[in-house]
Design a protein around this motif. Structure first.
Motif, PDB file in Angstrom:
ATOM      1  N   LEU A  91       0.808  -1.219   0.000  1.00  0.00           N
ATOM      2  CA  LEU A  91       0.000   0.000   0.000  1.00  0.00           C
ATOM      3  C   LEU A  91       0.845   1.275   0.000  1.00  0.00           C
ATOM      4  N   LEU A  92       2.149   1.160   0.264  1.00  0.00           N
ATOM      5  CA  LEU A  92       3.026   2.334   0.344  1.00  0.00           C
ATOM      6  C   LEU A  92       4.134   2.214  -0.688  1.00  0.00           C
ATOM      7  N   ASP A  93       4.233   3.182  -1.555  1.00  0.00           N
ATOM      8  CA  ASP A  93       5.266   3.155  -2.594  1.00  0.00           C
ATOM      9  C   ASP A  93       6.660   3.447  -2.060  1.00  0.00           C
ATOM     10  N   SER A  94       6.749   4.170  -0.955  1.00  0.00           N
ATOM     11  CA  SER A  94       8.043   4.656  -0.472  1.00  0.00           C
ATOM     12  C   SER A  94       8.811   3.642   0.376  1.00  0.00           C
ATOM     13  N   ILE A  95       8.181   2.542   0.756  1.00  0.00           N
ATOM     14  CA  ILE A  95       8.834   1.536   1.604  1.00  0.00           C
ATOM     15  C   ILE A  95       8.717   0.183   0.912  1.00  0.00           C
ATOM     16  N   PRO A  96       9.829  -0.552   0.774  1.00  0.00           N
ATOM     17  CA  PRO A  96       9.774  -1.868   0.115  1.00  0.00           C
ATOM     18  C   PRO A  96       8.835  -2.833   0.847  1.00  0.00           C
ATOM     19  N   HIS A  97       8.185  -3.697   0.096  1.00  0.00           N
ATOM     20  CA  HIS A  97       7.242  -4.652   0.696  1.00  0.00           C
ATOM     21  C   HIS A  97       7.934  -5.819   1.396  1.00  0.00           C
ATOM     22  N   ASP A  98       9.208  -6.056   1.093  1.00  0.00           N
ATOM     23  CA  ASP A  98       9.929  -7.187   1.699  1.00  0.00           C
ATOM     24  C   ASP A  98      10.769  -6.744   2.889  1.00  0.00           C
ATOM     25  N   LEU A  99      10.220  -5.868   3.729  1.00  0.00           N
ATOM     26  CA  LEU A  99      10.957  -5.283   4.838  1.00  0.00           C
ATOM     27  C   LEU A  99      11.005  -6.156   6.082  1.00  0.00           C
ATOM     28  N   LEU A 100      10.192  -7.212   6.138  1.00  0.00           N
ATOM     29  CA  LEU A 100      10.162  -8.114   7.296  1.00  0.00           C
ATOM     30  C   LEU A 100      10.471  -9.542   6.879  1.00  0.00           C
ATOM     31  N   TYR A 101      11.054 -10.299   7.796  1.00  0.00           N
ATOM     32  CA  TYR A 101      11.307 -11.724   7.556  1.00  0.00           C
ATOM     33  C   TYR A 101      10.041 -12.564   7.715  1.00  0.00           C
ATOM     34  N   ARG A 102       9.004 -12.008   8.307  1.00  0.00           N
ATOM     35  CA  ARG A 102       7.765 -12.746   8.585  1.00  0.00           C
ATOM     36  C   ARG A 102       6.573 -11.853   8.237  1.00  0.00           C
ATOM     37  N   GLU A 103       5.394 -12.402   8.366  1.00  0.00           N
ATOM     38  CA  GLU A 103       4.182 -11.612   8.160  1.00  0.00           C
ATOM     39  C   GLU A 103       4.066 -10.575   9.275  1.00  0.00           C
ATOM     40  N   ALA A 104       3.705  -9.347   8.915  1.00  0.00           N
ATOM     41  CA  ALA A 104       3.562  -8.270   9.901  1.00  0.00           C
ATOM     42  C   ALA A 104       2.515  -8.663  10.946  1.00  0.00           C
ATOM     43  N   PRO A 105       2.843  -8.518  12.224  1.00  0.00           N
ATOM     44  CA  PRO A 105       1.927  -8.970  13.273  1.00  0.00           C
ATOM     45  C   PRO A 105       0.710  -8.064  13.424  1.00  0.00           C
ATOM     46  N   VAL A 106      -0.376  -8.658  13.860  1.00  0.00           N
ATOM     47  CA  VAL A 106      -1.582  -7.934  14.252  1.00  0.00           C
ATOM     48  C   VAL A 106      -2.002  -8.537  15.585  1.00  0.00           C
ATOM     49  N   ALA A 107      -1.687  -7.818  16.676  1.00  0.00           N
ATOM     50  CA  ALA A 107      -1.976  -8.320  18.016  1.00  0.00           C
ATOM     51  C   ALA A 107      -2.040  -7.143  18.989  1.00  0.00           C
ATOM     52  N   PRO A 108      -2.931  -7.204  19.966  1.00  0.00           N
ATOM     53  CA  PRO A 108      -3.081  -6.076  20.887  1.00  0.00           C
ATOM     54  C   PRO A 108      -1.838  -5.792  21.731  1.00  0.00           C
ATOM     55  N   HIS A 109      -0.975  -6.781  21.912  1.00  0.00           N
ATOM     56  CA  HIS A 109       0.215  -6.581  22.744  1.00  0.00           C
ATOM     57  C   HIS A 109       1.449  -6.133  21.939  1.00  0.00           C
ATOM     58  N   ILE A 110       1.280  -5.926  20.629  1.00  0.00           N
ATOM     59  CA  ILE A 110       2.386  -5.456  19.785  1.00  0.00           C
ATOM     60  C   ILE A 110       1.997  -4.101  19.197  1.00  0.00           C
ATOM     61  N   TRP A 111       2.840  -3.108  19.421  1.00  0.00           N
ATOM     62  CA  TRP A 111       2.617  -1.761  18.883  1.00  0.00           C
ATOM     63  C   TRP A 111       3.757  -1.401  17.949  1.00  0.00           C
ATOM     64  N   GLU A 112       3.481  -0.510  17.018  1.00  0.00           N
ATOM     65  CA  GLU A 112       4.505  -0.023  16.097  1.00  0.00           C
ATOM     66  C   GLU A 112       5.079   1.290  16.622  1.00  0.00           C
ATOM     67  N   SER A 113       6.378   1.398  16.516  1.00  0.00           N
ATOM     68  CA  SER A 113       7.103   2.632  16.813  1.00  0.00           C
ATOM     69  C   SER A 113       7.530   3.223  15.472  1.00  0.00           C
ATOM     70  N   SER A 114       7.096   4.464  15.182  1.00  0.00           N
ATOM     71  CA  SER A 114       7.427   5.064  13.894  1.00  0.00           C
ATOM     72  C   SER A 114       7.707   6.558  14.066  1.00  0.00           C
ATOM     73  N   ARG A 115       8.225   7.169  13.000  1.00  0.00           N
ATOM     74  CA  ARG A 115       8.559   8.594  12.981  1.00  0.00           C
ATOM     75  C   ARG A 115       9.461   8.980  14.164  1.00  0.00           C
ATOM     76  N   VAL A 116      10.427   8.106  14.457  1.00  0.00           N
ATOM     77  CA  VAL A 116      11.398   8.372  15.521  1.00  0.00           C
ATOM     78  C   VAL A 116      12.388   9.424  15.026  1.00  0.00           C
ATOM     79  N   PHE A 117      12.621  10.442  15.830  1.00  0.00           N
ATOM     80  CA  PHE A 117      13.593  11.461  15.438  1.00  0.00           C
ATOM     81  C   PHE A 117      14.210  12.136  16.658  1.00  0.00           C
ATOM     82  N   VAL A 118      15.400  12.642  16.469  1.00  0.00           N
ATOM     83  CA  VAL A 118      16.031  13.588  17.385  1.00  0.00           C
ATOM     84  C   VAL A 118      16.368  14.796  16.529  1.00  0.00           C
TER      85      VAL A 118
END
Length: 196
Positions: A91-118
């Motif tokens: 769904l995103l052109d700017s990020i390669p689709h093969d970025l993970l070794y496994r299927e992306a998780p969908v679970a309430p105990h797993i959150w994504e961390s993104s837009r990290v910056f200093v």
């Protein structure tokens, strides 16, 4: 220096902090990194900045020094879920689709961390302290939200820094090209290893 976790429920208590964080993201990702991202009025944002997410900001005297966005892997908004999964689904052109070794998780105990910056305005003598403050609050907030682990995309060298700050961080995918001479990697962060 202060650290605040923002949500749509509490951001009205923090004045301009949320807008200032989006401005700092603009300076980092658009002005400095030249990423092609949505923006308006000097603020960077995307389809993942919804009420599902939380934002951690390290700030001092109104200036945002660092930040990160946390999004549950169970989030759904139209066709979108979270950035890593949506990239894997093509769904995103700017990020390669093969970025993970496994299927992306969908679970309430797993959150994504993104837009990290200093922010590049943070002096080198303060950088580690700012990074540690950001990581500590990110871990605390994620745990309070019920997360036991995080998944994210970070610059290729970041796992070494994470280990220096006490984070159990391992590569979850191959190194990918994310911009002009920029290399990133997906990581898994186990939150149980950083107890306070």
């Amino acid at each position: 220096m202060q650290v605040t976790t923002l949500s749509f429920e509490n951001m009205h208590h923090h004045g301009e902090l949320f807008a200032n964080m989006l401005r700092a993201r603009h300076r980092t990702f658009i002005d400095r990194n030249n990423w092609d991202l949505p923006h308006a009025d000097g603020m960077e944002f995307d389809q993942y900045d919804t009420p599902f997410s939380r934002w951690v900001a390290v700030h001092e005297f109104g200036e945002v020094l660092a930040g990160v966005r946390l999004t549950p892997t169970t989030a759904r908004c139209g066709i979108y879920s979270y950035m890593i999964r949506d990239a894997q689904l093509g769904l995103l052109d700017s990020i390669p689709h093969d970025l993970l070794y496994r299927e992306a998780p969908v679970a309430p105990h797993i959150w994504e961390s993104s837009r990290v910056f200093v922010a590049d305005t943070v002096p080198s003598r303060m950088r580690l302290r700012v990074q540690c403050s950001l990581i500590d609050e990110m871990v605390r907030s994620a745990r309070n939200l019920g997360a036991t682990s995080l998944i994210g995309i970070v610059p290729e060298h970041s796992p070494r820094l994470a280990r220096r700050t006490g984070i159990n961080c391992v590569a979850a995918g191959p190194v990918i090209e994310t911009g002009d001479d920029e290399r990133s990697v997906c990581i898994d962060i186990a939150l149980a290893s950083k107890l306070h």
